[in-house]
Design a protein around this motif. Structure first.
Motif, PDB file in Angstrom:
ATOM      1  N   LEU A   2     -28.690 -33.742 -13.270  1.00 47.82           N
ATOM      2  CA  LEU A   2     -28.306 -34.105 -14.627  1.00 47.82           C
ATOM      3  C   LEU A   2     -29.326 -33.562 -15.612  1.00 47.82           C
ATOM      4  O   LEU A   2     -30.307 -32.912 -15.244  1.00 47.82           O
ATOM      5  CB  LEU A   2     -28.182 -35.631 -14.754  1.00 47.82           C
ATOM      6  CG  LEU A   2     -26.930 -36.227 -14.123  1.00 47.82           C
ATOM      7  CD1 LEU A   2     -26.999 -37.738 -14.168  1.00 47.82           C
ATOM      8  CD2 LEU A   2     -25.661 -35.753 -14.808  1.00 47.82           C
ATOM      9  N   ASN A   3     -29.118 -33.871 -16.886  1.00 50.40           N
ATOM     10  CA  ASN A   3     -29.920 -33.320 -17.972  1.00 50.40           C
ATOM     11  C   ASN A   3     -31.413 -33.579 -17.819  1.00 50.40           C
ATOM     12  O   ASN A   3     -31.870 -34.703 -17.888  1.00 50.40           O
ATOM     13  CB  ASN A   3     -29.425 -33.942 -19.281  1.00 50.40           C
ATOM     14  CG  ASN A   3     -29.976 -33.209 -20.480  1.00 50.40           C
ATOM     15  OD1 ASN A   3     -30.930 -32.442 -20.363  1.00 50.40           O
ATOM     16  ND2 ASN A   3     -29.370 -33.439 -21.616  1.00 50.40           N
ATOM     17  N   LYS A   4     -32.191 -32.513 -17.653  1.00 46.02           N
ATOM     18  CA  LYS A   4     -33.629 -32.646 -17.456  1.00 46.02           C
ATOM     19  C   LYS A   4     -34.372 -32.854 -18.774  1.00 46.02           C
ATOM     20  O   LYS A   4     -35.567 -33.094 -18.786  1.00 46.02           O
ATOM     21  CB  LYS A   4     -34.173 -31.392 -16.765  1.00 46.02           C
ATOM     22  CG  LYS A   4     -33.659 -31.197 -15.346  1.00 46.02           C
ATOM     23  CD  LYS A   4     -34.267 -29.964 -14.716  1.00 46.02           C
ATOM     24  CE  LYS A   4     -33.754 -29.768 -13.310  1.00 46.02           C
ATOM     25  NZ  LYS A   4     -34.302 -28.552 -12.678  1.00 46.02           N
ATOM     26  N   LYS A   5     -33.686 -32.732 -19.919  1.00 48.51           N
ATOM     27  CA  LYS A   5     -34.354 -32.862 -21.208  1.00 48.51           C
ATOM     28  C   LYS A   5     -34.551 -34.309 -21.627  1.00 48.51           C
ATOM     29  O   LYS A   5     -35.270 -34.609 -22.571  1.00 48.51           O
ATOM     30  CB  LYS A   5     -33.550 -32.129 -22.296  1.00 48.51           C
ATOM     31  CG  LYS A   5     -33.489 -30.623 -22.081  1.00 48.51           C
ATOM     32  CD  LYS A   5     -32.726 -29.962 -23.208  1.00 48.51           C
ATOM     33  CE  LYS A   5     -32.668 -28.451 -23.027  1.00 48.51           C
ATOM     34  NZ  LYS A   5     -31.907 -27.780 -24.094  1.00 48.51           N
ATOM     35  N   LEU A   6     -33.908 -35.220 -20.927  1.00 48.93           N
ATOM     36  CA  LEU A   6     -33.930 -36.614 -21.342  1.00 48.93           C
ATOM     37  C   LEU A   6     -35.334 -37.197 -21.381  1.00 48.93           C
ATOM     38  O   LEU A   6     -35.737 -37.830 -22.351  1.00 48.93           O
ATOM     39  CB  LEU A   6     -33.044 -37.450 -20.424  1.00 48.93           C
ATOM     40  CG  LEU A   6     -31.551 -37.270 -20.644  1.00 48.93           C
ATOM     41  CD1 LEU A   6     -30.786 -37.915 -19.510  1.00 48.93           C
ATOM     42  CD2 LEU A   6     -31.125 -37.842 -21.974  1.00 48.93           C
ATOM     43  N   LEU A   7     -36.087 -36.989 -20.298  1.00 50.72           N
ATOM     44  CA  LEU A   7     -37.419 -37.574 -20.244  1.00 50.72           C
ATOM     45  C   LEU A   7     -38.354 -36.895 -21.226  1.00 50.72           C
ATOM     46  O   LEU A   7     -39.247 -37.526 -21.790  1.00 50.72           O
ATOM     47  CB  LEU A   7     -37.985 -37.487 -18.823  1.00 50.72           C
ATOM     48  CG  LEU A   7     -37.262 -38.372 -17.802  1.00 50.72           C
ATOM     49  CD1 LEU A   7     -37.976 -38.298 -16.467  1.00 50.72           C
ATOM     50  CD2 LEU A   7     -37.215 -39.820 -18.263  1.00 50.72           C
ATOM     51  N   THR A   8     -38.163 -35.589 -21.450  1.00 53.02           N
ATOM     52  CA  THR A   8     -38.973 -34.890 -22.439  1.00 53.02           C
ATOM     53  C   THR A   8     -38.723 -35.462 -23.823  1.00 53.02           C
ATOM     54  O   THR A   8     -39.637 -35.708 -24.602  1.00 53.02           O
ATOM     55  CB  THR A   8     -38.627 -33.388 -22.443  1.00 53.02           C
ATOM     56  OG1 THR A   8     -38.869 -32.876 -21.138  1.00 53.02           O
ATOM     57  CG2 THR A   8     -39.488 -32.636 -23.442  1.00 53.02           C
ATOM     58  N   LEU A   9     -37.433 -35.686 -24.126  1.00 51.65           N
ATOM     59  CA  LEU A   9     -37.059 -36.279 -25.404  1.00 51.65           C
ATOM     60  C   LEU A   9     -37.675 -37.657 -25.562  1.00 51.65           C
ATOM     61  O   LEU A   9     -38.221 -38.011 -26.606  1.00 51.65           O
ATOM     62  CB  LEU A   9     -35.533 -36.376 -25.491  1.00 51.65           C
ATOM     63  CG  LEU A   9     -34.933 -36.788 -26.835  1.00 51.65           C
ATOM     64  CD1 LEU A   9     -35.234 -35.737 -27.884  1.00 51.65           C
ATOM     65  CD2 LEU A   9     -33.437 -36.973 -26.707  1.00 51.65           C
ATOM     66  N   CYS A  10     -37.599 -38.428 -24.482  1.00 48.64           N
ATOM     67  CA  CYS A  10     -38.161 -39.773 -24.510  1.00 48.64           C
ATOM     68  C   CYS A  10     -39.673 -39.721 -24.709  1.00 48.64           C
ATOM     69  O   CYS A  10     -40.241 -40.510 -25.456  1.00 48.64           O
ATOM     70  CB  CYS A  10     -37.839 -40.502 -23.214  1.00 48.64           C
ATOM     71  SG  CYS A  10     -38.527 -42.154 -23.135  1.00 48.64           S
ATOM     72  N   PHE A 244     -32.165 -42.875 -15.769  1.00 48.34           N
ATOM     73  CA  PHE A 244     -32.602 -43.099 -17.146  1.00 48.34           C
ATOM     74  C   PHE A 244     -31.442 -42.895 -18.125  1.00 48.34           C
ATOM     75  O   PHE A 244     -31.239 -43.691 -19.046  1.00 48.34           O
ATOM     76  CB  PHE A 244     -33.748 -42.148 -17.511  1.00 48.34           C
ATOM     77  CG  PHE A 244     -34.225 -42.274 -18.929  1.00 48.34           C
ATOM     78  CD1 PHE A 244     -35.218 -43.187 -19.258  1.00 48.34           C
ATOM     79  CD2 PHE A 244     -33.674 -41.510 -19.942  1.00 48.34           C
ATOM     80  CE1 PHE A 244     -35.646 -43.331 -20.570  1.00 48.34           C
ATOM     81  CE2 PHE A 244     -34.090 -41.639 -21.253  1.00 48.34           C
ATOM     82  CZ  PHE A 244     -35.091 -42.554 -21.574  1.00 48.34           C
ATOM     83  N   ALA A 245     -30.672 -41.824 -17.907  1.00 50.45           N
ATOM     84  CA  ALA A 245     -29.519 -41.541 -18.774  1.00 50.45           C
ATOM     85  C   ALA A 245     -28.500 -42.687 -18.712  1.00 50.45           C
ATOM     86  O   ALA A 245     -27.930 -43.084 -19.735  1.00 50.45           O
ATOM     87  CB  ALA A 245     -28.862 -40.228 -18.362  1.00 50.45           C
ATOM     88  N   ASN A 246     -28.274 -43.220 -17.518  1.00 43.38           N
ATOM     89  CA  ASN A 246     -27.335 -44.337 -17.372  1.00 43.38           C
ATOM     90  C   ASN A 246     -27.840 -45.584 -18.086  1.00 43.38           C
ATOM     91  O   ASN A 246     -27.081 -46.278 -18.774  1.00 43.38           O
ATOM     92  CB  ASN A 246     -27.130 -44.654 -15.886  1.00 43.38           C
ATOM     93  CG  ASN A 246     -26.408 -43.542 -15.148  1.00 43.38           C
ATOM     94  OD1 ASN A 246     -25.721 -42.725 -15.759  1.00 43.38           O
ATOM     95  ND2 ASN A 246     -26.573 -43.490 -13.838  1.00 43.38           N
ATOM     96  N   GLU A 247     -29.135 -45.862 -17.924  1.00 42.19           N
ATOM     97  CA  GLU A 247     -29.729 -47.033 -18.577  1.00 42.19           C
ATOM     98  C   GLU A 247     -29.681 -46.879 -20.098  1.00 42.19           C
ATOM     99  O   GLU A 247     -29.400 -47.830 -20.824  1.00 42.19           O
ATOM    100  CB  GLU A 247     -31.181 -47.206 -18.115  1.00 42.19           C
ATOM    101  CG  GLU A 247     -31.327 -47.646 -16.668  1.00 42.19           C
ATOM    102  CD  GLU A 247     -30.961 -49.110 -16.481  1.00 42.19           C
ATOM    103  OE1 GLU A 247     -31.504 -49.963 -17.201  1.00 42.19           O
ATOM    104  OE2 GLU A 247     -30.104 -49.400 -15.616  1.00 42.19           O
ATOM    105  N   ARG A 248     -29.959 -45.673 -20.557  1.00 41.05           N
ATOM    106  CA  ARG A 248     -29.927 -45.404 -22.007  1.00 41.05           C
ATOM    107  C   ARG A 248     -28.511 -45.611 -22.550  1.00 41.05           C
ATOM    108  O   ARG A 248     -28.320 -46.231 -23.597  1.00 41.05           O
ATOM    109  CB  ARG A 248     -30.378 -43.967 -22.274  1.00 41.05           C
ATOM    110  CG  ARG A 248     -30.422 -43.590 -23.764  1.00 41.05           C
ATOM    111  CD  ARG A 248     -30.709 -42.101 -23.927  1.00 41.05           C
ATOM    112  NE  ARG A 248     -30.896 -41.744 -25.310  1.00 41.05           N
ATOM    113  CZ  ARG A 248     -29.932 -41.553 -26.198  1.00 41.05           C
ATOM    114  NH1 ARG A 248     -28.654 -41.722 -25.816  1.00 41.05           N
ATOM    115  NH2 ARG A 248     -30.196 -41.230 -27.446  1.00 41.05           N
ATOM    116  N   ALA A 249     -27.514 -45.087 -21.809  1.00 42.33           N
ATOM    117  CA  ALA A 249     -26.118 -45.227 -22.239  1.00 42.33           C
ATOM    118  C   ALA A 249     -25.712 -46.698 -22.292  1.00 42.33           C
ATOM    119  O   ALA A 249     -25.028 -47.135 -23.232  1.00 42.33           O
ATOM    120  CB  ALA A 249     -25.202 -44.454 -21.296  1.00 42.33           C
ATOM    121  N   GLU A 250     -26.140 -47.487 -21.307  1.00 44.91           N
ATOM    122  CA  GLU A 250     -25.817 -48.917 -21.298  1.00 44.91           C
ATOM    123  C   GLU A 250     -26.483 -49.635 -22.472  1.00 44.91           C
ATOM    124  O   GLU A 250     -25.881 -50.510 -23.104  1.00 44.91           O
ATOM    125  CB  GLU A 250     -26.264 -49.546 -19.978  1.00 44.91           C
ATOM    126  CG  GLU A 250     -25.414 -49.131 -18.782  1.00 44.91           C
ATOM    127  CD  GLU A 250     -25.927 -49.722 -17.476  1.00 44.91           C
ATOM    128  OE1 GLU A 250     -26.783 -50.639 -17.547  1.00 44.91           O
ATOM    129  OE2 GLU A 250     -25.486 -49.273 -16.401  1.00 44.91           O
TER     130      GLU A 250
END
Length: 263
Positions: A2-10, A244-250
């Protein structure tokens, strides 16, 4: 996976939050009576260091000069009432909203449940989805016109080596590698191209050119194999990103459901 940019963004948002949450700093400069906060300077320094720069007096001096120039320009823009233009207001609103949203996510992120059990459940889910997946080893030649692509197909059928044709005729950077695109999964291939590739015999070349935004494509299927799912340990960082993406979406959906939205 999945999107590897998520943690960088965070991480970037977390950095902004930490700077914002620290004790007030001495102003970096004052321009026409307007103070440029020390927090802004520290944030720029931190961003430069995160990108490989080195915190030094020279870097700080250069950033301070840039901040002063920006403030002078911003003050002049306000003097000319540019900040009152609808398009500028809209952009400022978008930027402010994005920063606040990222900062909120960064503050909430430590409470997200990214446990070992969650990671293993996500690994199981993705492994099951990929159980029947296949990979395709592909080479291609891209030309500017259909006529050139047809000439390439004819040359390949007449026995010319595909990799040599790629080096001579392809407009794609991959031409220097004989046109090789390596191993790709079906979802990594343009759907229109995949429909043709999936029906090719190994070693065969497409019989007609295919138009794509990149140009006219001639494709050879070099090989096909069942996708081998990487081990849990090798997938761990991608799994962290996915959970992380799932938790963020929730988290977002919970707030959206609680909000009064009118359209």
């Amino acid at each position: 996976m999945l999107n590897k940019k998520l943690l960088t963004l965070c991480a970037c948002a977390a950095l902004a939050f930490q700077v914002h949450a620290s004790e007030p700093l001495k102003p970096a400069a004052t321009v026409n009576g307007v103070k440029i906060s020390g927090e802004v300077l520290e944030l720029l320094v931190a961003n430069n260091v995160a990108q490989g720069g080195k915190d030094s007096p020279e870097l700080r001096a250069a950033l301070k000069t840039e901040l002063i120039a920006r403030e002078v320009l911003a003050q002049e823009a306000k003097k000319q009432k540019l900040d009152q233009e609808p398009s500028v207001k809209a952009q400022l609103s978008l930027q402010q909203g994005a920063l606040l949203a990222d900062t909120l996510i960064a503050k909430a992120a430590p409470k997200f449940n990214i446990s070992e059990d969650k990671l293993r459940a996500e690994y199981k889910r993705q492994s099951e989805l990929l159980a029947d997946a296949e990979e395709y080893q592909i080479s291609h030649i891209v030309t500017a016109s259909e006529a050139e692509a047809k000439a390439v197909i004819k040359a390949a059928k007449d026995g010319r080596a595909f990799d040599q044709l790629a080096r001579e005729k392809s407009t794609s950077p991959t031409g220097q590698k004989g046109g090789s695109l390596g191993w790709l999964m079906g979802n990594q291939i343009n759907p229109a191209l995949f429909n043709v590739i999936a029906n090719l015999a190994e070693g065969s070349v497409t019989s007609v050119p295919m138009a794509t935004p990149e140009g006219w494509q001639v494709i050879r299927l070099d090989g096909k194999r069942k996708f081998k799912v990487p081990s849990f340990e090798d997938s761990k960082q991608q799994l962290v990103n996915a959970v992380f993406a799932n938790e963020r979406a929730e988290f977002v959906q919970k707030l959206v459901k609680a909000a009064k939205v009118e359209q």
